[in-house]
Design a protein around this motif. Structure first.
Motif, short mmCIF file in Angstrom:
data_model
loop_
_atom_site.label_atom_id
_atom_site.label_comp_id
_atom_site.label_asym_id
_atom_site.label_seq_id
_atom_site.Cartn_x
_atom_site.Cartn_y
_atom_site.Cartn_z
N THR A 14 44.80 50.62 -4.13
CA THR A 14 43.68 51.53 -3.99
C THR A 14 42.54 50.88 -3.20
OG1 THR A 14 42.61 50.80 -6.04
CG2 THR A 14 44.24 52.57 -6.21
N SER A 15 41.75 51.72 -2.54
CA SER A 15 40.55 51.25 -1.85
C SER A 15 39.50 52.34 -1.89
CB SER A 15 40.87 50.86 -0.40
OG SER A 15 41.19 52.01 0.36
N GLU A 16 38.24 51.91 -2.00
CA GLU A 16 37.11 52.84 -2.02
C GLU A 16 35.95 52.22 -1.25
OE1 GLU A 16 36.06 53.72 -6.02
OE2 GLU A 16 37.96 54.71 -6.51
N ALA A 17 35.20 53.06 -0.55
CA ALA A 17 34.03 52.59 0.21
C ALA A 17 32.96 53.67 0.15
CB ALA A 17 34.40 52.29 1.65
N SER A 18 31.71 53.25 0.07
CA SER A 18 30.59 54.18 0.06
C SER A 18 29.40 53.54 0.77
CB SER A 18 30.21 54.57 -1.37
OG SER A 18 29.77 53.45 -2.10
N ALA A 19 28.59 54.39 1.41
CA ALA A 19 27.40 53.92 2.13
C ALA A 19 26.29 54.94 1.94
CB ALA A 19 27.71 53.73 3.61
N GLY A 78 30.69 44.89 3.25
CA GLY A 78 29.58 45.82 3.05
C GLY A 78 28.30 45.24 3.58
N THR A 79 27.36 46.10 3.95
CA THR A 79 26.05 45.67 4.44
C THR A 79 24.95 46.39 3.69
OG1 THR A 79 25.94 47.36 6.17
CG2 THR A 79 26.97 45.25 6.74
N ALA A 80 23.80 45.74 3.60
CA ALA A 80 22.60 46.32 2.99
C ALA A 80 21.39 45.82 3.76
CB ALA A 80 22.49 45.94 1.51
N THR A 90 22.52 50.84 2.04
CA THR A 90 23.45 50.06 1.23
C THR A 90 24.88 50.41 1.59
OG1 THR A 90 23.48 51.71 -0.55
CG2 THR A 90 21.86 49.94 -0.73
N GLY A 91 25.78 49.48 1.30
CA GLY A 91 27.21 49.72 1.47
C GLY A 91 27.98 48.96 0.42
N SER A 92 28.91 49.62 -0.25
CA SER A 92 29.71 48.97 -1.30
C SER A 92 31.17 49.39 -1.14
CB SER A 92 29.20 49.35 -2.70
OG SER A 92 29.22 50.74 -2.88
N SER A 93 32.08 48.49 -1.55
CA SER A 93 33.51 48.76 -1.38
C SER A 93 34.32 47.99 -2.41
CB SER A 93 33.96 48.37 0.04
OG SER A 93 33.61 47.01 0.30
#
Length: 347
Positions: free
Chosen positions: A155-160, A270-272, A168-171
């Motif tokens: 599984t993989s998930e990413a959100s920004a 991810g970047t913030a 923000t960015g998280s994964s």
């Protein structure tokens, strides 16, 4: 007539002179996040999710099987504007027990053109299985949500998310994510970058208790094959450059002597970043003249302001405040003139 008009316009001219000509706002850079369960060079990727959000748009992309950057067999897609899309290669349906999905994916974006807040999210998996508690003859009084078995494989998930002040960015990516209601959750081969761009990896987690983290095994989990190739596992890195904080987490990676990455597994990035919006009051205050310092201790010359960073937009705050200040000053002058005229007539 000219003299009264000039006397009324004097306050407006004063306020215009004290108002700064322009004010620049540093809008936060885009927020980005990616998660990949497995990758072989740049040819094939398995379960890749990607999300981006900036001041003009939000975009989400998901692909369960990707060949040279493009989803294969209809196992992926994108959502470049507000809305949601998704699919699966095989899906027995939510009305079936158990529900089996092969290569499910989803992409979602929110934030219209005039929105200050934009966000996106994407998810993909090689397979998902959901078994309700009553599928195996469990007592009817026990709710399905309490003991429903959920299994996710690769599984993989990413959100920004992006606002003018913060992005923000998280994964996350997992080899397996298994849960039984709220009583048990087992996660295997996990990599993660949170909203602060901090990376984290571990071999397993049982109900939140992590086993084999990068802090515990990073020093012993590496292998250098005489300069030909290097094997690394459970790594987390990152840092801040040009105001953008980037985090990277990886469970397994192979690096060759010529700089190629032939294979990686469970990698997330991810970047913030933050932006700044100047205060109108601070801008006006900075334009008001300051009393001269004593000659014995002259004030040091102010340092030259740094050149504005390329691509940063200018706001209409200063122009609007300048116009409003001029109108207010003009109206104030007219009111004072009328009040003085009434007093002369009354006398």
């Amino acid at each position: 007539m000219r003299r009264p008009f000039l006397s009324a316009a004097a306050p407006a001219c004063l306020l215009l002179g004290l108002t700064p000509v322009s004010a620049a706002a540093d809008v936060a850079p885009p927020g980005t996040a990616t998660a990949t369960a497995a990758r072989v060079s740049d040819l094939v990727e398995v379960s890749r999710s990607e999300a981006t959000a900036d001041q003009t748009k939000s975009d989400a992309q998901a692909a369960v099987i990707s060949v040279e950057g493009k989803p294969a067999l209809g196992t992926g897609g994108s959502q470049p504007s507000e809305g949601e899309t998704g699919g699966a290669l095989v899906d027995t349906g939510s009305d079936k027990a158990p529900r089996v999905q092969v290569a499910p994916w989803k992409a979602k974006a929110s934030g219209r053109r005039d929105s200050a807040r934009r966000s996106s999210s994407a998810s993909s998996a090689l397979a998902r299985v959901q078994v309700p508690s009553n599928a195996a003859g469990a007592p009817a009084q026990r709710t399905a949500a309490a003991d429903t078995l959920n299994i996710g494989v690769l599984t993989s998930e990413a959100s920004a998310e992006h606002t003018p002040e913060q992005s923000t960015g998280s994964s996350t990516s997992n080899a397996a994510d298994i849960s039984v209601g709220d009583t048990l959750r087992l996660v295997l081969l996990h990599s993660e970058v949170d909203s602060t761009a901090k990376g984290n990896t571990y071999l397993a987690s049982i109900n939140g208790t992590k086993i084999g983290t990068q802090e515990q095994l990073s020093e012993v989990c590496s292998l250098d094959l005489s300069g030909v190739a290097a094997l690394s596992c459970l790594t987390a890195s990152g840092g801040t450059a040009n105001g953008i904080t980037t985090g990277v987490a990886e469970v397994l990676g192979v690096q060759t002597a010529v700089g190629l990455n032939p294979a990686t597994a469970f990698t997330t990035t991810g970047t913030a970043a933050t932006g700044s919006v100047p205060s109108i009051l601070e801008s006006v205050a900075s334009a008001i003249p300051v009393a001269e310092a004593p000659r014995a201790a002259p004030a040091a010359a102010p340092a030259a302001a740094p050149a504005p960073e390329a691509g940063l937009p200018r706001t209409g705050v200063a122009a609007a405040s300048m116009g409003a200040s001029g109108v207010a000053g003009l109206l104030t002058g007219l009111a004072l003139r009328r009040l003085g005229r009434r007093r002369r007539l009354a006398a």
